[in-house]
Write a protein that holds these residues in place. Structure first.
Motif, short mmCIF file in Angstrom:
data_model
loop_
_atom_site.label_atom_id
_atom_site.label_comp_id
_atom_site.label_asym_id
_atom_site.label_seq_id
_atom_site.Cartn_x
_atom_site.Cartn_y
_atom_site.Cartn_z
N ALA A 40 0.84 -1.20 0.00
CA ALA A 40 0.00 0.00 0.00
C ALA A 40 0.87 1.24 0.00
O ALA A 40 0.61 2.21 -0.73
N VAL A 41 1.91 1.20 0.83
CA VAL A 41 2.81 2.36 0.89
C VAL A 41 3.52 2.53 -0.45
O VAL A 41 3.72 3.65 -0.94
N VAL A 42 3.90 1.41 -1.06
CA VAL A 42 4.57 1.48 -2.36
C VAL A 42 3.71 2.26 -3.35
O VAL A 42 4.19 3.18 -4.02
N LEU A 43 2.42 1.93 -3.37
CA LEU A 43 1.53 2.63 -4.31
C LEU A 43 1.52 4.13 -4.04
O LEU A 43 1.66 4.94 -4.95
N ALA A 44 1.38 4.46 -2.76
CA ALA A 44 1.31 5.88 -2.42
C ALA A 44 2.58 6.59 -2.83
O ALA A 44 2.56 7.66 -3.44
N THR A 73 4.79 5.70 -4.99
CA THR A 73 4.94 5.76 -6.44
C THR A 73 4.24 7.00 -6.98
O THR A 73 4.79 7.75 -7.78
N ALA A 74 3.01 7.20 -6.51
CA ALA A 74 2.26 8.37 -6.99
C ALA A 74 2.99 9.66 -6.62
O ALA A 74 3.12 10.57 -7.44
N ILE A 75 3.50 9.71 -5.40
CA ILE A 75 4.14 10.95 -4.96
C ILE A 75 5.44 11.18 -5.72
O ILE A 75 5.74 12.29 -6.15
N THR A 76 6.21 10.09 -5.87
CA THR A 76 7.45 10.25 -6.64
C THR A 76 7.13 10.73 -8.04
O THR A 76 7.81 11.60 -8.58
N GLY A 77 6.07 10.16 -8.61
CA GLY A 77 5.67 10.59 -9.94
C GLY A 77 5.39 12.08 -9.95
O GLY A 77 5.90 12.81 -10.81
N LEU A 78 4.64 12.53 -8.97
CA LEU A 78 4.27 13.95 -8.92
C LEU A 78 5.52 14.83 -8.79
O LEU A 78 5.74 15.74 -9.58
N LEU A 79 6.33 14.50 -7.79
CA LEU A 79 7.51 15.32 -7.54
C LEU A 79 8.47 15.25 -8.72
O LEU A 79 9.00 16.26 -9.17
N GLY A 132 10.73 1.07 -2.26
CA GLY A 132 10.11 0.37 -3.40
C GLY A 132 9.34 1.34 -4.28
O GLY A 132 9.45 1.33 -5.50
N GLY A 133 8.53 2.19 -3.62
CA GLY A 133 7.72 3.14 -4.36
C GLY A 133 8.56 4.10 -5.16
O GLY A 133 8.23 4.45 -6.29
N GLY A 172 6.58 8.08 2.73
CA GLY A 172 6.19 6.69 2.97
C GLY A 172 6.14 6.38 4.46
O GLY A 172 5.17 5.81 4.97
N VAL A 173 7.20 6.78 5.16
CA VAL A 173 7.26 6.52 6.60
C VAL A 173 6.14 7.26 7.32
O VAL A 173 5.46 6.70 8.19
N ALA A 174 5.92 8.51 6.91
CA ALA A 174 4.89 9.31 7.57
C ALA A 174 3.52 8.66 7.40
O ALA A 174 2.76 8.53 8.37
N VAL A 175 3.21 8.25 6.17
CA VAL A 175 1.91 7.63 5.91
C VAL A 175 1.75 6.39 6.79
O VAL A 175 0.74 6.18 7.46
N SER A 176 2.79 5.57 6.79
CA SER A 176 2.71 4.31 7.52
C SER A 176 2.55 4.54 9.02
O SER A 176 1.69 3.93 9.66
N VAL A 177 3.36 5.42 9.57
CA VAL A 177 3.29 5.66 11.02
C VAL A 177 1.95 6.28 11.38
O VAL A 177 1.29 5.87 12.33
N PHE A 178 1.56 7.27 10.57
CA PHE A 178 0.34 7.98 10.88
C PHE A 178 -0.87 7.04 10.86
O PHE A 178 -1.70 7.06 11.76
N SER A 179 -0.90 6.17 9.84
CA SER A 179 -2.11 5.35 9.75
C SER A 179 -2.08 4.18 10.73
O SER A 179 -3.10 3.53 10.93
N SER A 180 -0.95 3.92 11.34
CA SER A 180 -0.95 2.85 12.34
C SER A 180 -1.28 3.39 13.73
O SER A 180 -1.49 2.62 14.66
#
Lengths: 463, 223, 361
Positions: free
Chosen positions: C21-25, C27-33, C299-300, C334-342
């Motif tokens: 799930a984090v990889v997907l997120a 990936t999208a962000i890397t794409g944007l940036l 990975g993302g 990635g880390v922020a998303v993961s920590v925040f959602s846990s």
């Protein structure tokens, strides 16, 4: 435009207030934990003392010299704190260097004035620099008062933020992260991050250490090889010099700079994580483990700010190294001609003014040869006129970087202030006449010295 | 002063009242067994003493410290330094081996120390099964790992809730012999909940709970 | 640390799902940036391919003369100035754009070349897109005629094909004298591309404006602004996608963590019983979340990087440079998303009454 000036003024004020507040919190927490709270007042007196500086600066005209001076003192003030913390860290990582000093610091009579002085040294250059910055802003703005009011508002706002948050701040918790060296290192880092003044100073730590190293290595290796090497040996001449060139290059020196900055913090860190733990006396194994555990966790806490510093330096290194070094300004030579045995270089024409502090090069075509001359104004206002070549390296010439001219061939930085000294990797000085409009040089002077360069005799003569 | 002192301790759950004003004093080093039918409040009493459950009214003092008003985290800190627990089910972490399970308790106490953990397992007779996972150990062995874990931080109080409830007679005896040996060596206080009359004969004192009250309190001959 | 390592390796499946799930997120962000940063750099490539950062030209239809270039290159702070002529030429009765310039000056400036650099007059380069369209090959001789010019035209030798992701890919590239000779435009040029000293561009622009009347002078930045508008629209779209993906990734991580926590209720109860505080137990799970975030972030980034390059190859026909800090940004997000959602599931788990759990009901 005008509103952005106001914002900048506000930001400068806010930044100084936040910085002072942060340092205050850290210092106060530290003093609280070591039970020397009384000392904290002297820090505040130090800030007051530092305030004299901007008050004085406000009476001065803004000149490049003043800015340079302040910029230097900011660097120096950072260096002071860094070196202090490095010593203390070395002390903390097992070499008991400073027992006597530590004992002395236990006495308020000694600790208080030291703290006062350090706090003044810490803030004075920044305050002064920001004052200059505000004065410059005030010049842009129609009503200077608005700039100063805005800056004051920034300060008030920043201090108010800390005042409002004072109940939330857990002094004991913060204090547990700091020993004396960590304290110094941390506030040095705050200075590095927030100490620069918008406009004319930033984080120049890495490049300046690097430049210092480049100079050191160059001088050192030059001396060694001049003594050891037979310069005429054909193989050594090319291969060896190419190899030694690596030592003078930006890559090597930037790695060396990194190593120098990190050596002691790394030593401390390894000591913090891997150093021996004393076996405590205790009734049960569990109690013994507890004492050991507390010891180790305290040691790790004390490593946090050092670790932060290390990360910060590495990041700064990656983002900065080479950047400033490689930005060598190499001007295009302007053609000049010889007339009746004299070369006349105009001091000023519509496209240039050789006294503006930038490096200028002129090329003279004579007898089918091209010879280059460099002209640069020194800090003392005098013009330095030299050949664009030195006695040692092939005559590739020099570029300009900050306060240095840098030999393009061997990367040696030469401080502009020392131009005019002969020998070594210095550009070869020329005897010239300077009047109101022209620099006059005897062609024979140029020819004789250029021939000397071309023949490579310089290398032999140093033997 | 008594090591443990309960003063009119009451615990009311939503559906039932588990403790009704229990007064109890336990001396240091005493081995106390609590017996009684299920639902009599014996486990609640144990959990209240161990701070896993809080009282509705009354108070508990252990080793001079009033634990009634402590926050959950403060109670955890109190627990890791002074109390060891053994439950009916082994409650070992399945993916950690025996030594690591013991070390986990050390870790939360202060720091882990493998040699000490190995030593503790040897003392409960598991020197040969150090790196076995819980699933590779028999029920009795698992319970012995639990005892090693409970005692690793040198607690002054060991609370055991039906420690032999899932074991056969042979293993029950081994566990009880072990507890007795350690009790004699280290003089910690034991409070043990059981409904097994065989088990309750081990120890120095038996209290019988019924309907949230102490019905009977007798001192017996220490086996 | 041992505890943590084992707890991860025992539950590879769950960790993999959360990481994915984090990889997907990421990936999208890397794409944007990456597209923002990397492709912005692409803008104004045309000028950069000539090594220029200032362009001097006149309004449509008018020409400069060649001596402009020489005069500008003599100005201070100017390193180089190249004259360029744009004109239409006719090849096999079709009209094409053509560019006249000095081959020596553009050599080795990042042009992708198949074939050889023209050595002398009479040799030309052809934009890569014309190669297949016109069935041209290196070494072939072709005849070009200046459009709107009555002259007979001239035969040229195709020396090679160039690719730079700009208009030149659809044009014939001739030496300036050759183009003059077939169009009769000598000594006119359309534009002068100037390389000024970095940091002194404004001064150079001012000097040119002062010395030459009736010319337009723009820095590369100004040229890029127009193209920026398009980029902004792409960015907006990507930002929307990113928000959606971020949200769904958070939900996914949260539910995975929630399931994990549910499975491990006994563990949590036990840790409490042996004296772990809520903070310490929470830390256990946070470390795990950080680990998932790191895996997913790295990975993302790798996948995102590949995606950007594919997009860029498609759109600009060349690859983009992704600066290193984007890697840092991607991993931290990635880390922020993961920590925040846990946080939410773990916080819930810590509320369980451990006595009830441990009793075994």
């Amino acid at each position: 435009m005008s509103s952005s000036v106001i914002y900048e003024a506000f930001w400068v004020g806010l930044k100084e207030a936040l910085k002072a507040g942060l340092v205050w919190i850290v210092l106060f927490s530290f003093l609280q934990v070591i039970d020397r709270k009384k000392l904290s007042g002297f820090f505040l007196y130090g800030i007051l003392l530092a305030l004299i500086c901007p008050l004085y600066v406000f009476t001065l005209p803004v000149t490049p010299q003043l800015k340079e001076l302040i910029s230097r003192s900011i660097d120096t003030s950072f260096a002071l704190f860094f070196i202090l913390s490095a010593f203390l860290l070395a002390h903390g990582s097992g070499m008991n260097l400073l027992g006597a000093i530590e004992r002395a610091f236990g006495k308020t009579v000694i600790a208080a004035p030291v703290l006062l002085l350090l706090s003044a040294l810490y803030f004075a250059p920044d305050f002064a620099g920001n004052s200059v910055f505000l004065m410059e802003l005030a010049e842009v703005k129609e009503s200077p008062a608005a700039v100063y009011i805005s800056a004051t508002a920034g300060i008030v706002f920043g201090l108010a933020a800390f005042y409002a948050a004072r109940k939330k701040i857990r002094v004991d918790f913060i204090g547990s992260f700091f020993g004396l060296p960590q304290l110094f290192l941390f506030i040095a880092m705050i200075k590095l991050l927030g100490g620069g003044i918008k406009g004319f100073s930033g984080i120049s730590l890495i490049p300046s250490v690097q430049t210092g190293f480049m100079k050191f290595f160059h001088d050192f290796v030059h001396q060694v090889f001049v003594i050891l090497m037979v310069p005429d040996h054909p193989l050594l001449k090319t291969t060896a010099w190419n190899f030694i060139g690596i030592l003078f290059g930006p890559n090597f020196s930037s790695v060396a700079a990194l190593a120098a900055l990190l050596a002691i913090p790394m030593l401390f860190l390894s000591h913090s994580f891997l150093g021996p733990v004393p076996e405590p006396e205790a009734e049960t194994p569990a109690d013994r483990r507890k004492i050991k555990g507390l010891f180790m966790s305290d040691r790790k806490r004390k490593a946090v700010s050092v670790l932060l510093f290390v990360i910060f330096i590495v990041v700064a290194w990656f983002s900065e190294s080479g950047e400033n070094i490689s930005k060598l300004y190499i001007p295009k030579p302007r053609p000049v001609v010889e007339d009746k045995g004299t070369v006349m270089i105009p001091l000023k024409d519509p496209t240039m003014d050789v006294r503006d502090g930038a490096l200028y090069k002129f090329s003279l075509s004579y007898r089918g040869e091209e010879m280059r001359i460099l002209v640069i104004k020194k800090d003392d206002g005098k013009l330095s006129v030299c050949l664009d070549a030195c006695e040692i390296c092939p005559p590739r010439g020099y570029g300009q970087k900050q306060g240095f001219v840098v030999c393009i061939y061997c990367n040696t930085p030469i401080p502009v202030a020392t131009l005019g000294q002969p020998g070594g990797c210095n550009p070869i000085p020329l005897h010239v006449l300077i009047d109101d409009n022209f620099i006059r040089i005897d062609v024979s002077e140029i020819l004789q010295k250029w021939d000397y360069v071309k023949s490579g005799k310089g290398k032999e003569s140093v033997k | 002063m008594a090591f443990i002192k309960l003063d009119s301790a009451s615990k009311i759950y939503e559906t039932a009242q588990a403790l009704r004003g229990v007064d109890l004093e336990v001396e240091q080093g005493q081995w106390l067994n609590i017996v009684g039918p299920s639902g009599s409040g014996k486990s609640t009493l144990l959990n209240v003493i161990g701070g896993l459950d809080s009282l509705s009214s009354g108070n508990v003092v252990i080793d001079g410290a009033e634990i009634t008003g402590l926050s959950e985290d403060a109670m955890a800190v109190f627990r890791r330094e002074r109390i060891g627990f053994v439950f009916q089910q082994a409650h070992l972490i399945p993916y950690l081996n025996a030594v690591e399970n013991v070390m986990l308790s050390q870790y939360f106490h202060s720091m882990s120390d493998e040699d000490e953990a190995i030593e503790a397992l040897k003392r409960v007779g598991l020197g040969h099964r150090l790196t076995h996972r819980p699933s590779q150990l028999s029920g009795g062995e698992q319970q012995r790992v639990c005892i090693a874990r409970a005692l690793i931080n040198s607690p002054k109080l060991l609370l055991a809730d039906e420690p032999t409830g899932n074991l056969d007679r042979e293993n029950t005896r081994i566990i009880l012999e072990l507890l007795k040996k350690l009790h004699q060596e280290e003089h910690f206080t034991i409070i043990l909940v059981t409904h097994d009359p065989f088990v309750s004969q081990w120890g120095q004192r038996i209290i019988t709970m019924e309907d949230g009250k102490i019905k009977c309190d007798e001192f017996i001959c220490y086996l | 640390m041992v505890f943590f390592k084992k707890s991860i390796s025992e539950r590879k499946g769950r960790v993999a799902i959360a990481s994915f799930a984090v990889v997907l997120a990421v990936t999208a962000i890397t794409g944007l940036l990456g597209i923002t940063v990397g492709i912005r750099e692409k803008l104004g490539t045309e000028l950069r391919a000539y090594g220029a950062n200032i362009v001097v030209y006149t309004e449509a239809g008018a020409y400069l003369t060649e001596d402009f270039g020489a005069r500008i290159s003599a100005m201070s702070n100017v390193e180089e100035a190249t004259s360029q002529l744009m004109a239409n030429v006719v090849f096999e009765n079709m009209s094409f754009e053509s560019v006249g310039l000095d081959f020596q000056q553009i050599k080795g400036r990042g042009w992708r070349l198949s074939g050889n650099w023209p050595k002398e007059q009479g040799e030309i380069l052809v934009g890569i897109n014309l190669k297949s369209a016109l069935k041209l090959e290196a070494g072939k001789r072709i005849k070009l005629v200046g459009q709107g010019n009555s002259g007979p035209g001239k035969e040229f030798l195709v020396a090679g094909f160039v690719e730079m992701g700009g208009n030149e890919d659809n044009a014939f590239i001739l030496s300036l004298p050759d183009l003059w000779s077939i169009t009769g435009l000598a000594p006119k040029v359309s534009a002068v591309l100037v390389r000024g000293m970095p940091g002194a561009l404004d001064a150079v622009v001012a000097n040119i404006k002062r010395d030459f009347k009736d010319v337009s002078v723009k820095t590369m930045r100004q040229v890029a602004v127009a193209e920026d508008l398009l980029l902004q629209k792409i960015q907006l779209l990507l930002a929307l996608i990113t928000i959606v993906v971020l949200f769904s990734a958070s939900v996914s991580v949260a539910s995975t963590m929630g399931a994990t926590v549910l499975e491990r209720r006994k563990e949590i109860g036990l840790m409490k019983a042996i004296g772990a505080t809520k903070k310490e137990i929470g830390l256990f799970y946070k470390v795990e979340a950080v680990f998932i975030g790191l895996c997913g972030g790295i990975g993302g980034f790798i996948i995102g990087f590949a995606v950007i390059q594919a997009v860029s190859k498609g759109a600009f026909n060349s690859f983009v440079n992704i600066p290193f800090y984007i890697f840092g940004a991607a991993v931290s997000i990635g880390v922020a998303v993961s920590v925040f959602s846990s946080l939410i599931p773990v916080r819930g788990a810590l509320k369980y009454n451990s006595a009830a759990i441990l009793r075994g009901d």
